[in-house]
Design an enzyme around this catalytic site. Structure first.
Site, PDB file in Angstrom:
ATOM      1  N   HIS A  82       1.004  -1.254   0.076  1.00 15.05           N
ATOM      2  CA  HIS A  82      -0.032   0.001  -0.080  1.00 15.05           C
ATOM      3  C   HIS A  82       0.973   1.415  -0.147  1.00 15.05           C
ATOM      4  O   HIS A  82       1.761   1.380   0.849  1.00 15.05           O
ATOM      5  CB  HIS A  82      -0.746  -0.098   1.482  1.00 15.05           C
ATOM      6  CG  HIS A  82      -1.766   1.038   1.581  1.00 15.05           C
ATOM      7  ND1 HIS A  82      -2.883   1.268   0.726  1.00 15.05           N
ATOM      8  CD2 HIS A  82      -1.522   2.520   1.975  1.00 15.05           C
ATOM      9  CE1 HIS A  82      -3.555   2.541   0.971  1.00 15.05           C
ATOM     10  NE2 HIS A  82      -2.781   3.197   1.635  1.00 15.05           N
ATOM     11  N   ASP A 161     -15.169   2.786   7.874  1.00 11.63           N
ATOM     12  CA  ASP A 161     -13.953   3.858   7.345  1.00 11.63           C
ATOM     13  C   ASP A 161     -14.590   4.789   6.478  1.00 11.63           C
ATOM     14  O   ASP A 161     -14.310   6.011   6.481  1.00 11.63           O
ATOM     15  CB  ASP A 161     -12.757   3.204   6.724  1.00 11.63           C
ATOM     16  CG  ASP A 161     -11.500   4.194   6.159  1.00 11.63           C
ATOM     17  OD1 ASP A 161     -11.237   5.034   6.955  1.00 11.63           O
ATOM     18  OD2 ASP A 161     -11.658   4.283   5.056  1.00 11.63           O
ATOM     19  N   ARG A 168     -14.576  13.163   8.555  1.00 12.90           N
ATOM     20  CA  ARG A 168     -13.107  13.731   8.750  1.00 12.90           C
ATOM     21  C   ARG A 168     -12.970  14.789   7.800  1.00 12.90           C
ATOM     22  O   ARG A 168     -12.402  15.756   8.112  1.00 12.90           O
ATOM     23  CB  ARG A 168     -12.180  12.837   8.919  1.00 12.90           C
ATOM     24  CG  ARG A 168     -12.072  11.701  10.021  1.00 12.90           C
ATOM     25  CD  ARG A 168     -11.330  10.440   9.812  1.00 12.90           C
ATOM     26  NE  ARG A 168      -9.834  10.994   9.573  1.00 12.90           N
ATOM     27  CZ  ARG A 168      -9.216  10.070   8.900  1.00 12.90           C
ATOM     28  NH1 ARG A 168      -9.434   8.935   8.549  1.00 12.90           N
ATOM     29  NH2 ARG A 168      -7.850  10.432   8.630  1.00 12.90           N
ATOM     30  N   SER A 183      -7.556   4.071   9.488  1.00 16.24           N
ATOM     31  CA  SER A 183      -8.225   4.187   8.216  1.00 16.24           C
ATOM     32  C   SER A 183      -7.623   3.430   7.290  1.00 16.24           C
ATOM     33  O   SER A 183      -8.240   2.426   6.515  1.00 16.24           O
ATOM     34  CB  SER A 183      -8.366   5.643   7.781  1.00 16.24           C
ATOM     35  OG  SER A 183      -8.607   5.614   6.508  1.00 16.24           O
ATOM     36  N   LYS A 187      -8.708  -1.116   6.079  1.00  7.91           N
ATOM     37  CA  LYS A 187      -9.089  -1.774   4.854  1.00  7.91           C
ATOM     38  C   LYS A 187      -8.103  -2.779   4.509  1.00  7.91           C
ATOM     39  O   LYS A 187      -8.148  -3.689   3.660  1.00  7.91           O
ATOM     40  CB  LYS A 187      -8.960  -0.466   3.945  1.00  7.91           C
ATOM     41  CG  LYS A 187     -10.002   0.328   3.923  1.00  7.91           C
ATOM     42  CD  LYS A 187      -9.921   1.642   3.012  1.00  7.91           C
ATOM     43  CE  LYS A 187      -8.889   2.624   3.616  1.00  7.91           C
ATOM     44  NZ  LYS A 187      -8.949   4.129   3.145  1.00  7.91           N
TER      45      LYS A 187
HETATM   46  N1  URA Z   1      -5.682   7.352   3.157  1.00  3.27           N
HETATM   47  C1  URA Z   1      -6.737   6.841   3.971  1.00  3.27           C
HETATM   48  O1  URA Z   1      -7.293   5.731   3.368  1.00  3.27           O
HETATM   49  N2  URA Z   1      -7.241   7.270   4.985  1.00  3.27           N
HETATM   50  C2  URA Z   1      -6.715   8.252   5.643  1.00  3.27           C
HETATM   51  O2  URA Z   1      -7.148   8.776   6.541  1.00  3.27           O
HETATM   52  C3  URA Z   1      -5.732   8.862   4.800  1.00  3.27           C
HETATM   53  C4  URA Z   1      -5.276   8.348   3.613  1.00  3.27           C
END
Ligand code: URA
Length: 441
Positions: A82, A161, A168, A183, A187
């Protein structure tokens, strides 16, 4: 349990219990906790922070708010990678097939572009015919047969999320390490891979502007991974300049294919090999990182990675001939050169502005509903530190209309600074973070 008490506790800087965190995530995902209470908690977390245990509990709760991918029916060690987001970051297109050629199974869900940063799914969809939607059975079959399959995130992946991120975004609570780490990692955990490699960007085009913040974010994410029982590591890498020389969906696919064919920019090649080597090492495909690097180099050199890429594209409905025939990728109607206004060195690139220029050109989305122009983007003739002569092209912009091209060229010109002497050279790699600790590189 009452949300009011949870809010008061976090306001006072006390740690929330796992039960309290689960109560919040379950209630918020189900629509039983209103946005105003969730916003208050997010702001309290932003100000008071969360310890490692709380952050891991929050992440696991978010991961379990929807479907948890079960990759256990696919044989082999599954590895995920990622990137925290950047401009011109097309490494997944190279690292996925390269890691697969090294023996790692890459059964991966990726995202679309976010703001000024590009997304792997958009890039792959610029390949004619490529489908990022596959049934769970076909996803598993391609991953098993080819070693790599990349699909879009299902709406059911960490729905908490999705809801929290939207909140947010409008309550000034994005910039919080526990919230960003949970966050991203919710995932990744829901994605189901055994090993998770994080490429945490630092610099003008990154989420985290300073090295210290990037290291803290990486440490938080590695700690979450370890607590969740997944092998997790992070590399801190440079994003003070777009990666490679191309920004924009089809342009980036073309550049990724150049690297897979043994050419392409050195920074992109070096980063891709390092990331694939870490994945191979973490998955136990080489006894040491040194040997994993040699393995990744060999698989790139002997064409195995290119072959995996072509097989993945074919299996997902795309035209694999684009790898050797980039003229078959979508092309923009208009191109304009951005010329150097004076002699000197390219001494600063405002990477965020380059990303904004690519969005204006049509390579990214201005709103969630915007259609992408796959051929649009930027190609750099010069990169940071190169000497330039007045009137020479610094790069070219590509768009579907003259107006967009003009606007993109204006933004790009403003993002590039010519100085009287070369800038200090920045490294590509800054630090490696594993469960054992942080190593400055
Ligand atoms: N990418 C994400 O998936 N979440 C965040 O909070 C910031 C970047």
């Amino acid at each position: 349990m009452h949300m009011y008490d949870i809010l008061a506790k976090k306001r006072e800087g006390l740690a929330l219990s796992r039960e309290e965190i689960e109560f919040f995530i379950r209630g918020f995902t189900a629509g039983e906790i209103p946005d105003y209470q969730a916003s208050a908690l997010l702001m309290a977390i932003c100000i008071q922070g969360m310890d490692e245990r709380e952050t891991a509990d929050l992440t696991l709760s978010m991961a379990h708010s929807g479907e948890m991918a079960d990759l256990s029916q696919i044989p082999g060690i599954k590895g995920d990678k990622h990137s925290t987001g950047g401009v011109g970051d097309k490494t997944t297109l190279i690292v996925g097939p390269l890691a697969a050629a090294c023996g790692v199974v890459v059964a991966k869900m990726s995202g679309r572009g976010l703001g000024y940063t590009g997304g792997t799914i958009d890039k792959l969809e610029s390949i004619p015919g490529f489908s990022t939607q596959q049934s769970p059975q076909r996803f598993a079959q391609i991953a098993e047969e080819v070693g790599v399959c990349i699909v879009g995130q299902s709406g059911e992946l960490a729905p908490a999320d999705k809801k929290l991120y939207a909140l947010r975004d409008v309550t000034a609570t994005v910039e919080s390490i526990p919230l960003i780490a949970s966050s991203i990692m919710s995932k990744k955990l829901a994605g189901g891979s055994d090993c998770i490699l994080l490429d945490v960007k630092t610099g003008s085009g990154a989420f985290m502007k300073t090295l210290e913040e990037s290291v803290q974010l990486a440490q938080a994410m590695v700690s979450i991974g370890a607590r969740a029982g997944r092998k997790t590591a992070a590399l801190i890498t440079d994003m003070d300049h777009p990666l490679g020389r191309a920004v924009g969906n089809a342009l980036e696919v073309e550049e990724a294919c150049q690297v897979l064919c043994g050419e392409g920019p050195g920074d992109l090649r070096a980063l891709s090999v390092e990331l694939a080597a870490w994945m191979a090492w973490m998955a136990g495909k080489a006894p040491s990182l040194e040997e994993a690097r040699a393995l990744a180099e060999e698989k790139l050199r002997d064409g195995s990675a290119l072959e995996r890429f072509c097989r993945m594209v074919q299996a997902q409905g795309g035209d694999p001939s684009v790898a050797e025939h980039p003229e078959r990728l979508p092309k923009a109607a208009v191109s304009l050169a951005v010329l150097a206004p004076k002699d000197g060195w390219l001494c600063r690139v405002d990477t965020r502005e380059v990303g904004r220029a690519s969005v204006v050109l049509g390579a990214g989305r201005e709103t969630r509903e915007s259609a992408l122009d796959y051929g649009a983007g930027i190609r750099f003739a010069k990169v940071l530190g190169d000497p330039v002569r007045q009137g020479e092209p610094l790069g070219w912009v590509y768009a579907s209309t003259e107006g967009r091209a003009q606007e993109g060229a204006r933004l790009l010109a403003g993002a590039l600074e010519i100085g009287e002497r070369p800038p200090e050279k920045r490294p590509l790699f800054y630090a490696a973070i594993t469960e054992k600790g942080t190593q400055r590189l």
